[in-house]
Design a protein around this motif. Sequence first.
Motif, PDB file in Angstrom:
ATOM      1  N   MET A   1     -50.429 -53.599  46.149  1.00  0.00           N
ATOM      2  CA  MET A   1     -51.510 -53.348  45.218  1.00  0.00           C
ATOM      3  C   MET A   1     -52.802 -53.995  45.736  1.00  0.00           C
ATOM      4  O   MET A   1     -52.790 -55.107  46.225  1.00  0.00           O
ATOM      5  CB  MET A   1     -51.172 -53.922  43.850  1.00  0.00           C
ATOM      6  N   ILE A   2     -53.861 -53.268  45.602  1.00  0.00           N
ATOM      7  CA  ILE A   2     -55.174 -53.761  46.001  1.00  0.00           C
ATOM      8  C   ILE A   2     -55.883 -54.310  44.768  1.00  0.00           C
ATOM      9  O   ILE A   2     -55.862 -53.697  43.711  1.00  0.00           O
ATOM     10  CB  ILE A   2     -55.996 -52.631  46.642  1.00  0.00           C
ATOM     11  N   ASP A   3     -56.494 -55.474  44.930  1.00  0.00           N
ATOM     12  CA  ASP A   3     -57.254 -56.038  43.821  1.00  0.00           C
ATOM     13  C   ASP A   3     -58.757 -55.880  44.101  1.00  0.00           C
ATOM     14  O   ASP A   3     -59.159 -55.370  45.146  1.00  0.00           O
ATOM     15  CB  ASP A   3     -56.880 -57.495  43.569  1.00  0.00           C
ATOM     16  N   ILE A   4     -59.565 -56.296  43.167  1.00  0.00           N
ATOM     17  CA  ILE A   4     -61.016 -56.119  43.280  1.00  0.00           C
ATOM     18  C   ILE A   4     -61.579 -56.870  44.480  1.00  0.00           C
ATOM     19  O   ILE A   4     -62.491 -56.382  45.159  1.00  0.00           O
ATOM     20  CB  ILE A   4     -61.710 -56.527  41.964  1.00  0.00           C
TER      21      ILE A   4
ATOM     22  N   LYS B   1     -58.576 -46.012  42.520  1.00  0.00           N
ATOM     23  CA  LYS B   1     -58.472 -44.928  43.500  1.00  0.00           C
ATOM     24  C   LYS B   1     -57.692 -45.369  44.735  1.00  0.00           C
ATOM     25  O   LYS B   1     -56.833 -44.641  45.235  1.00  0.00           O
ATOM     26  CB  LYS B   1     -59.861 -44.430  43.899  1.00  0.00           C
ATOM     27  N   PHE B   2     -58.005 -46.573  45.243  1.00  0.00           N
ATOM     28  CA  PHE B   2     -57.269 -47.096  46.393  1.00  0.00           C
ATOM     29  C   PHE B   2     -55.778 -47.200  46.073  1.00  0.00           C
ATOM     30  O   PHE B   2     -54.921 -46.815  46.873  1.00  0.00           O
ATOM     31  CB  PHE B   2     -57.791 -48.478  46.800  1.00  0.00           C
ATOM     32  N   ASN B   3     -55.461 -47.724  44.898  1.00  0.00           N
ATOM     33  CA  ASN B   3     -54.059 -47.902  44.524  1.00  0.00           C
ATOM     34  C   ASN B   3     -53.352 -46.569  44.317  1.00  0.00           C
ATOM     35  O   ASN B   3     -52.162 -46.441  44.616  1.00  0.00           O
ATOM     36  CB  ASN B   3     -53.945 -48.808  43.297  1.00  0.00           C
ATOM     37  N   THR B   4     -54.064 -45.554  43.819  1.00  0.00           N
ATOM     38  CA  THR B   4     -53.469 -44.223  43.673  1.00  0.00           C
ATOM     39  C   THR B   4     -53.069 -43.678  45.044  1.00  0.00           C
ATOM     40  O   THR B   4     -51.961 -43.156  45.222  1.00  0.00           O
ATOM     41  CB  THR B   4     -54.463 -43.257  42.988  1.00  0.00           C
ATOM     42  N   VAL B   5     -53.953 -43.821  46.015  1.00  0.00           N
ATOM     43  CA  VAL B   5     -53.660 -43.342  47.371  1.00  0.00           C
ATOM     44  C   VAL B   5     -52.494 -44.121  47.974  1.00  0.00           C
ATOM     45  O   VAL B   5     -51.573 -43.535  48.560  1.00  0.00           O
ATOM     46  CB  VAL B   5     -54.912 -43.452  48.268  1.00  0.00           C
ATOM     47  N   LEU B   6     -52.507 -45.439  47.825  1.00  0.00           N
ATOM     48  CA  LEU B   6     -51.424 -46.254  48.377  1.00  0.00           C
ATOM     49  C   LEU B   6     -50.089 -45.954  47.713  1.00  0.00           C
ATOM     50  O   LEU B   6     -49.053 -45.899  48.386  1.00  0.00           O
ATOM     51  CB  LEU B   6     -51.759 -47.740  48.248  1.00  0.00           C
ATOM     52  N   ASN B   7     -50.095 -45.759  46.413  1.00  0.00           N
ATOM     53  CA  ASN B   7     -48.851 -45.414  45.713  1.00  0.00           C
ATOM     54  C   ASN B   7     -48.307 -44.078  46.198  1.00  0.00           C
ATOM     55  O   ASN B   7     -47.100 -43.912  46.384  1.00  0.00           O
ATOM     56  CB  ASN B   7     -49.072 -45.385  44.202  1.00  0.00           C
ATOM     57  N   PHE B   8     -49.202 -43.105  46.404  1.00  0.00           N
ATOM     58  CA  PHE B   8     -48.777 -41.807  46.914  1.00  0.00           C
ATOM     59  C   PHE B   8     -48.188 -41.951  48.320  1.00  0.00           C
ATOM     60  O   PHE B   8     -47.129 -41.399  48.620  1.00  0.00           O
ATOM     61  CB  PHE B   8     -49.948 -40.826  46.926  1.00  0.00           C
ATOM     62  N   ALA B   9     -48.869 -42.713  49.181  1.00  0.00           N
ATOM     63  CA  ALA B   9     -48.373 -42.927  50.542  1.00  0.00           C
ATOM     64  C   ALA B   9     -47.014 -43.628  50.515  1.00  0.00           C
ATOM     65  O   ALA B   9     -46.098 -43.260  51.269  1.00  0.00           O
ATOM     66  CB  ALA B   9     -49.379 -43.741  51.351  1.00  0.00           C
ATOM     67  N   ASN B  10     -46.856 -44.603  49.639  1.00  0.00           N
ATOM     68  CA  ASN B  10     -45.570 -45.297  49.524  1.00  0.00           C
ATOM     69  C   ASN B  10     -44.474 -44.363  49.041  1.00  0.00           C
ATOM     70  O   ASN B  10     -43.328 -44.449  49.494  1.00  0.00           O
ATOM     71  CB  ASN B  10     -45.684 -46.500  48.591  1.00  0.00           C
ATOM     72  N   SER B  11     -44.800 -43.446  48.130  1.00  0.00           N
ATOM     73  CA  SER B  11     -43.780 -42.512  47.651  1.00  0.00           C
ATOM     74  C   SER B  11     -43.331 -41.566  48.765  1.00  0.00           C
ATOM     75  O   SER B  11     -42.164 -41.195  48.843  1.00  0.00           O
ATOM     76  CB  SER B  11     -44.286 -41.719  46.441  1.00  0.00           C
ATOM     77  N   ILE B  12     -44.257 -41.198  49.657  1.00  0.00           N
ATOM     78  CA  ILE B  12     -43.889 -40.358  50.798  1.00  0.00           C
ATOM     79  C   ILE B  12     -42.964 -41.124  51.739  1.00  0.00           C
ATOM     80  O   ILE B  12     -41.997 -40.571  52.263  1.00  0.00           O
ATOM     81  CB  ILE B  12     -45.152 -39.877  51.548  1.00  0.00           C
TER      82      ILE B  12
END
Length: 94
Positions: free
Chosen positions: A1-4, A29-40
Amino acid sequence: MIDINEVKRVYSLANLKIKEEELEVMKDKFNTVLNFANSIMEVDTEGVEMLEMVSNHNSYLREDKVEDSIDRELALKNAKDKEYGYFRLKKVVE
């Protein structure tokens, strides 16, 4: 998770400015992209044959042409930091 604080660091490394009220939105937005990448990355590909579809690609390569480079002074005109005629960057890899 990315913080501020990490969002601020990324923007600083990219020499970009971000408004305080945009930090939370960018963090999400950063966390949405990272979560998607992690799910892949969690997809089980064991036993799946590698597939390449290069023949379907319609991008044509342009011919390389030798051209004059941009003038150094013009290239460095808006540089935040420069030294000895080059861009000077912060050390990123530790």
